[in-house]
Design a protein around this motif. Structure first.
Motif, PDB file in Angstrom:
ATOM      1  N   SER A 162      25.524  20.604  64.568  1.00  0.00           N
ATOM      2  CA  SER A 162      24.676  21.265  65.574  1.00  0.00           C
ATOM      3  C   SER A 162      24.705  22.761  65.309  1.00  0.00           C
ATOM      4  N   LEU A 163      24.070  23.084  64.199  1.00  0.00           N
ATOM      5  CA  LEU A 163      24.107  24.441  63.659  1.00  0.00           C
ATOM      6  C   LEU A 163      23.538  25.484  64.618  1.00  0.00           C
ATOM      7  N   GLU A 164      22.420  25.143  65.258  1.00  0.00           N
ATOM      8  CA  GLU A 164      21.732  26.161  66.065  1.00  0.00           C
ATOM      9  C   GLU A 164      22.616  26.670  67.192  1.00  0.00           C
ATOM     10  N   ARG A 165      23.164  25.710  67.974  1.00  0.00           N
ATOM     11  CA  ARG A 165      23.964  26.128  69.108  1.00  0.00           C
ATOM     12  C   ARG A 165      25.192  26.896  68.639  1.00  0.00           C
ATOM     13  N   SER A 166      25.775  26.444  67.521  1.00  0.00           N
ATOM     14  CA  SER A 166      26.995  27.075  67.027  1.00  0.00           C
ATOM     15  C   SER A 166      26.742  28.500  66.535  1.00  0.00           C
ATOM     16  N   LEU A 167      25.588  28.724  65.919  1.00  0.00           N
ATOM     17  CA  LEU A 167      25.306  30.055  65.372  1.00  0.00           C
ATOM     18  C   LEU A 167      25.080  31.095  66.462  1.00  0.00           C
ATOM     19  N   TYR A 168      24.836  30.635  67.678  1.00  0.00           N
ATOM     20  CA  TYR A 168      24.645  31.564  68.795  1.00  0.00           C
ATOM     21  C   TYR A 168      25.893  32.426  68.966  1.00  0.00           C
ATOM     22  N   LEU A 169      27.044  31.782  68.936  1.00  0.00           N
ATOM     23  CA  LEU A 169      28.303  32.535  69.042  1.00  0.00           C
ATOM     24  C   LEU A 169      28.467  33.430  67.816  1.00  0.00           C
ATOM     25  N   THR A 170      28.057  32.906  66.643  1.00  0.00           N
ATOM     26  CA  THR A 170      28.161  33.684  65.414  1.00  0.00           C
ATOM     27  C   THR A 170      27.387  34.999  65.526  1.00  0.00           C
ATOM     28  N   THR A 171      26.183  34.912  66.107  1.00  0.00           N
ATOM     29  CA  THR A 171      25.386  36.141  66.218  1.00  0.00           C
ATOM     30  C   THR A 171      26.111  37.175  67.076  1.00  0.00           C
ATOM     31  N   GLN A 172      26.890  36.710  68.042  1.00  0.00           N
ATOM     32  CA  GLN A 172      27.656  37.660  68.870  1.00  0.00           C
ATOM     33  C   GLN A 172      28.842  38.222  68.095  1.00  0.00           C
ATOM     34  N   LEU A 173      29.528  37.345  67.366  1.00  0.00           N
ATOM     35  CA  LEU A 173      30.704  37.790  66.619  1.00  0.00           C
ATOM     36  C   LEU A 173      30.322  38.796  65.536  1.00  0.00           C
ATOM     37  N   LEU A 174      29.138  38.593  64.948  1.00  0.00           N
ATOM     38  CA  LEU A 174      28.718  39.490  63.871  1.00  0.00           C
ATOM     39  C   LEU A 174      28.378  40.886  64.380  1.00  0.00           C
ATOM     40  N   GLU A 175      28.299  41.042  65.691  1.00  0.00           N
ATOM     41  CA  GLU A 175      28.079  42.375  66.252  1.00  0.00           C
ATOM     42  C   GLU A 175      29.369  43.174  66.348  1.00  0.00           C
ATOM     43  N   LEU A 176      30.502  42.475  66.176  1.00  0.00           N
ATOM     44  CA  LEU A 176      31.800  43.160  66.202  1.00  0.00           C
ATOM     45  C   LEU A 176      32.024  43.850  64.863  1.00  0.00           C
ATOM     46  N   ASP A 177      32.951  44.793  64.840  1.00  0.00           N
ATOM     47  CA  ASP A 177      33.263  45.454  63.572  1.00  0.00           C
ATOM     48  C   ASP A 177      34.325  44.712  62.771  1.00  0.00           C
ATOM     49  N   THR A 178      34.756  43.556  63.288  1.00  0.00           N
ATOM     50  CA  THR A 178      35.765  42.773  62.579  1.00  0.00           C
ATOM     51  C   THR A 178      35.082  41.892  61.529  1.00  0.00           C
ATOM     52  N   ARG A 179      35.774  41.682  60.404  1.00  0.00           N
ATOM     53  CA  ARG A 179      35.200  40.810  59.365  1.00  0.00           C
ATOM     54  C   ARG A 179      35.153  39.369  59.867  1.00  0.00           C
ATOM     55  N   VAL A 180      34.012  38.715  59.664  1.00  0.00           N
ATOM     56  CA  VAL A 180      33.845  37.341  60.125  1.00  0.00           C
ATOM     57  C   VAL A 180      33.594  36.427  58.928  1.00  0.00           C
ATOM     58  N   ILE A 181      34.362  35.339  58.837  1.00  0.00           N
ATOM     59  CA  ILE A 181      34.075  34.315  57.838  1.00  0.00           C
ATOM     60  C   ILE A 181      33.524  33.103  58.577  1.00  0.00           C
ATOM     61  N   VAL A 182      32.308  32.690  58.208  1.00  0.00           N
ATOM     62  CA  VAL A 182      31.710  31.537  58.875  1.00  0.00           C
ATOM     63  C   VAL A 182      32.099  30.271  58.120  1.00  0.00           C
ATOM     64  N   VAL A 183      32.678  29.323  58.840  1.00  0.00           N
ATOM     65  CA  VAL A 183      33.110  28.074  58.225  1.00  0.00           C
ATOM     66  C   VAL A 183      32.254  26.942  58.777  1.00  0.00           C
ATOM     67  N   LEU A 184      31.508  26.274  57.874  1.00  0.00           N
ATOM     68  CA  LEU A 184      30.682  25.149  58.304  1.00  0.00           C
ATOM     69  C   LEU A 184      31.528  23.895  58.263  1.00  0.00           C
ATOM     70  N   ASN A 185      31.973  23.444  59.424  1.00  0.00           N
ATOM     71  CA  ASN A 185      32.846  22.269  59.477  1.00  0.00           C
ATOM     72  C   ASN A 185      32.024  20.991  59.585  1.00  0.00           C
ATOM     73  N   MET A 186      32.704  19.876  59.423  1.00  0.00           N
ATOM     74  CA  MET A 186      32.116  18.539  59.518  1.00  0.00           C
ATOM     75  C   MET A 186      31.072  18.334  58.425  1.00  0.00           C
ATOM     76  N   ALA A 187      31.347  18.915  57.246  1.00  0.00           N
ATOM     77  CA  ALA A 187      30.442  18.742  56.110  1.00  0.00           C
ATOM     78  C   ALA A 187      30.264  17.266  55.783  1.00  0.00           C
ATOM     79  N   ASP A 188      31.319  16.481  56.048  1.00  0.00           N
ATOM     80  CA  ASP A 188      31.255  15.053  55.722  1.00  0.00           C
ATOM     81  C   ASP A 188      30.247  14.297  56.590  1.00  0.00           C
ATOM     82  N   MET A 189      29.933  14.894  57.776  1.00  0.00           N
ATOM     83  CA  MET A 189      29.020  14.207  58.686  1.00  0.00           C
ATOM     84  C   MET A 189      27.553  14.507  58.366  1.00  0.00           C
TER      85      MET A 189
END
Lengths: 88, 708
Positions: B88-115
């Motif tokens: 459920s990429l769309e809903r999950s990326l919503y939080l990502t867009t907020q985190l990317l506004e921080l000055d901290t380095r963010v690594i995005v991990v796409l989990n459940m690749a097997d699904m």
């Protein structure tokens, strides 16, 4: 139900709580007055323009399980009541 | 290096945390399993990893989101691993867009690749990486793929560049605000967005200039700016999704098929009742009767062996008594119930990991709402049947404060695993042929107590009416045998450890208080012991539910505060220092055939049931009381709750005994009871109906009321 006559086509505006299983609607207005609930729903992806489908209804008729943005979210009728959708 | 793990609820965060650290933190398949942050070290490195509660956003409205935000701002992690449920990429990326506004380095991990393949989804990782301007790594925490790549990426140095994801108007105003913020400030973009949203917690950064920028923005939109920002984020994600994600249509998935059964209008409720009944019947009734005899025999032999060995070694009489009658009896009494606990823990663990729990919450929400609770209250209740402490803490998944507090107070009413020995002991002895039925009846009694107290609290304490239920419905999952084994093993060892520490010490204390008189003479008659004298002073409290002034039962019940299984242990030590407790004869015997001392021989089926009711529903153990204090937010509120629980338990136990003993004496018949019950139901129904009509005429919510 309100039927709005657009210049080109007819729009059916309905409360999201009135949709039946399998029906889809595009959100046109979120009228929730409780700030916390509204923000929570926005965060979960219920923003204007989002298409939602009624997927399942809880055995006792409430809450309702919606499918949107490729996941499923359960919300009570009393909240869905305050969201207007255009039936698609 | 300090690394924070942030992601949506139920996105597999804790599974990844366990893989990276080699720990076995609690996982489950419902949203909100992780309620407090957990810290570990990533295997093979010195990086500290912090698992934060699952969140969907960094809004100011929920406790969990507040914890995560505080962590980012105050603890300043070097890297944020943002775990994303790629199904459920769309809903999950919503939080990502907020985190990317921080000055901290963010690594995005796409989990459940097997699904992904099963769901017919393909994601272009390279493209997503370019679009987001930060590292994107595809992993499966469950299958443990992509983990090395993730660990390698941690030590790489990468700077991220800024995204433009809002419309031009907002982007323009944002940079104006950012420009007016203090130069050295961290997370400027994030703060600027918060100021536009009108987040109270950031109002300290406001200045007149910033206010005028925001005021200028407001008239350009027909909704509040908070909604505008959220909509803009999702619009950005929609366009992003079109670029990186492809979806093939797939058949109806297995979860939908299962839900046709488990959420069926007609059979969902019966299925739920059968499952719950089966769990408790299995663990207390069936398994108990087989295993308990075996283990008791073991402890009996250990006791005898100890006695003879110590005697040959020349130990004095009181030492032998301390070891055999105090320690072995007390600890053994509790350890007898380990097999039952194993079954109970396995069942709960399976329930938690399959995803059925979320269905039960959905099933019962409408019912629970009527008594002032949320469907989600059921999750703390079920977790609480293992142990109240995590159950009480789990009440945090409920959004509404009143519902959350009520749930925290009600959770200890569910018989936890430490109360199981009490049930098994009494039910096994006094209801020999129906022990399974009687123990299951106590769980239904617990449900009755919960409904009753919820109604009481709703009427007089928590009168707030508005509440919501917003919860993700996860897919069903096959539980991992490895995890369940580890989980059950951990819980059982904790129980055994408690027997070897708390129960052991208590047993020694009890033995001491039983063996000595007030003048500290050893070897006095039990009736002259310190414990008996103290117990005699307060035993009147329990008279109305026992029909007897029993110091033994009194002091045992009070010890339930330390740990509920201590009630059984204490009774075993008191009852003539015998070790084969589970059969009950050594505790409840009248002293003939060397069975018991007659101290507990007054117990009848009625007083036994009443005593169980009191111990099950009165103040929980200190551990649970502490958890209640944390969740209710104060000693005073906690004390009120504990007093409420204890008084309610006392009243119910007295009612049970007064009715039960009359049936035993033949004054009342079961038919009489049924008739009285029916009359009561009718009276209650009439009263409730009247109340309802009253509420509707004056309540301000009439407009949206479905009763209308």
């Amino acid at each position: 139900m309100i039927v709005e006559r657009d210049s080109k086509n007819i729009k059916k505006i309905e409360k999201l709580s009135n949709l039946k299983v399998g029906e889809k609607g595009k959100i046109v207005a979120i009228n929730i007055t409780n700030k916390i609930v509204k923000r929570h729903l926005l965060d979960m992806g219920l923003v204007r323009g989002t298409v939602v489908e009624v997927k399942k209804i809880a055995p006792m008729g409430d809450p309702i399980d919606l499918s949107l943005r490729s996941y499923e979210l359960c919300i009570r009728k009393s909240d869905l009541n305050q969201i207007d959708v255009e039936v698609v | 290096m300090k690394i924070a793990l942030i992601g949506n609820q139920n996105s597999g965060k804790t599974t990844l945390f366990n893989v990276l650290t080699g720990m076995n933190a609690k996982i489950g398949n419902w949203p909100g399993v992780t309620i407090e942050k957990k810290v570990g070290t990533i295997k093979g490195t010195k990086h500290e990893l912090v698992d934060l509660p699952g969140i969907y956003s960094l809004s100011p409205y929920s406790i969990e989101e507040e914890i995560s935000r505080k962590f980012v701002f105050e603890e300043k992690p070097d890297i944020i691993i943002n775990i994303v449920d790629s199904t459920s990429l769309e809903r999950s990326l919503y939080l990502t867009t907020q985190l990317l506004e921080l000055d901290t380095r963010v690594i995005v991990v796409l989990n459940m690749a097997d699904m992904l393949e099963k769901k017919g989804i393909t994601i272009d990782v390279e493209k997503l990486k370019n679009e987001l301007g930060t590292d994107v790594i595809k992993i499966s925490a469950l299958k443990e793929t992509g983990i090395n790549e993730l660990v390698d990426a941690l030590s790489k140095n990468k700077t991220k560049y800024e995204l433009k994801k809002y419309d031009a108007v907002i982007e323009n105003e944002l940079s104006k605000i950012e420009f007016r913020l203090e130069k050295k400030l961290l997370h400027k973009k994030f703060i600027a967005v918060k100021l536009i949203e009108g987040d109270e917690r950031f109002s300290g950064y406001k200045s007149d200039e910033i206010n005028s920028v925001i005021d200028g923005l407001k008239p350009k939109y027909d909704t509040d700016l908070e909604e505008v920002i959220a909509t803009e984020r999702y619009n950005y994600i929609d366009s992003l999704k079109d670029k990186v994600l492809k979806r093939k249509m797939v058949r109806e998935d297995i979860s939908d098929k299962l839900d046709k059964v488990f959420l069926n209008k007609w059979i969902a409720f019966p299925i739920f009742v059968v499952i719950m009944f089966a769990i408790y019947y299995l663990s207390v009734g069936v398994i108990g009767s087989y295993t308990v005899d075996l283990i008791s025999l073991l402890f009996e032999n250990i006791g005898m062996w100890m006695e003879s060995t110590l005697a040959t070694l020349g130990a004095s009489e009181w030492i032998v008594s301390l070891v055999v009658d105090g320690i072995v009896a007390g600890v053994g009494a509790v350890l007898n119930f380990v097999p039952q606990l194993i079954i109970l823990f396995i069942c709960i663990s399976v329930l938690e990991t399959t995803g059925y729990m979320s269905r039960i919450a959905l099933l019962l929400d409408k019912l629970f709402r009527k008594i002032g609770l949320s469907g989600k209250s059921l999750i703390p209740f079920i977790v609480g049947s293992g142990c109240s402490v995590p159950g009480i803490m789990g009440s945090r998944i409920i959004e509404n404060q009143d519902e959350r507090k009520m749930t925290a107070i009600l959770t200890p009413f569910i018989p936890c695993s430490a109360k199981l020995p009490i049930i098994a002991l009494f039910a096994g002895y006094f209801f020999e042929n129906n022990s399974g039925l009687v123990s299951a009846s106590l769980y239904f009694f617990a449900i009755f107590v919960i409904i009753l107290s919820a109604c009481i609290m709703k009427k007089w304490v928590f009168k707030n009416t508005s509440s919501t239920y917003i919860s993700e419905l996860p897919n069903y999952k096959v539980p991992s045998a490895k995890y369940i084994f580890k989980d059950v093993f951990e819980k059982v060892t904790a129980f055994i450890k408690r027997a070897g520490s708390v129960i052991l010490i208590c047993s020694i204390v009890i033995w001491f208080l039983l063996s000595f008189s007030l003048n500290l003479e050893y070897g006095v008659n039990v009736e002259e012991s310190i414990l008996a004298k103290v117990g005699d002073k307060i035993s009147w409290v329990f008279y109305p539910m026992l029909g007897e002034n029993s110091w033994g039962a009194t002091v045992s019940a009070i010890q339930g505060l330390v740990a509920k299984e201590q009630v059984v242990s204490s009774m075993a030590v008191i009852a003539g220092f015998a070790e084969n407790v589970e059969e009950g004869s050594s505790i409840f015997g009248n002293g003939e055939n060397g069975q018991g001392t007659g101290i507990f021989s007054f117990f009848t089926a009625a007083s036994a049931y009443a005593f169980m009711v009191f111990n099950l529903f009165s103040a929980p153990c200190f551990g649970a009381i502490g958890a209640m204090k944390r969740e209710l937010g104060g000693t005073k509120k906690m004390l009120k709750a504990v007093v409420f629980q204890t008084i309610l338990a006392w009243v119910l136990a007295v009612i049970v005994y007064q009715i039960g003993s009359r049936i035993e004496m033949g004054i009342l018949s079961v038919t009489d009871l049924v008739i009285i019950g029916i009359i009561l139901c009718i009276v209650v129904a009439i009263v409730v109906k009247k109340e309802k009509n009253k509420e509707c005429s004056g309540c301000p919510y009439c407009k949206d009321c479905d009763k209308k």
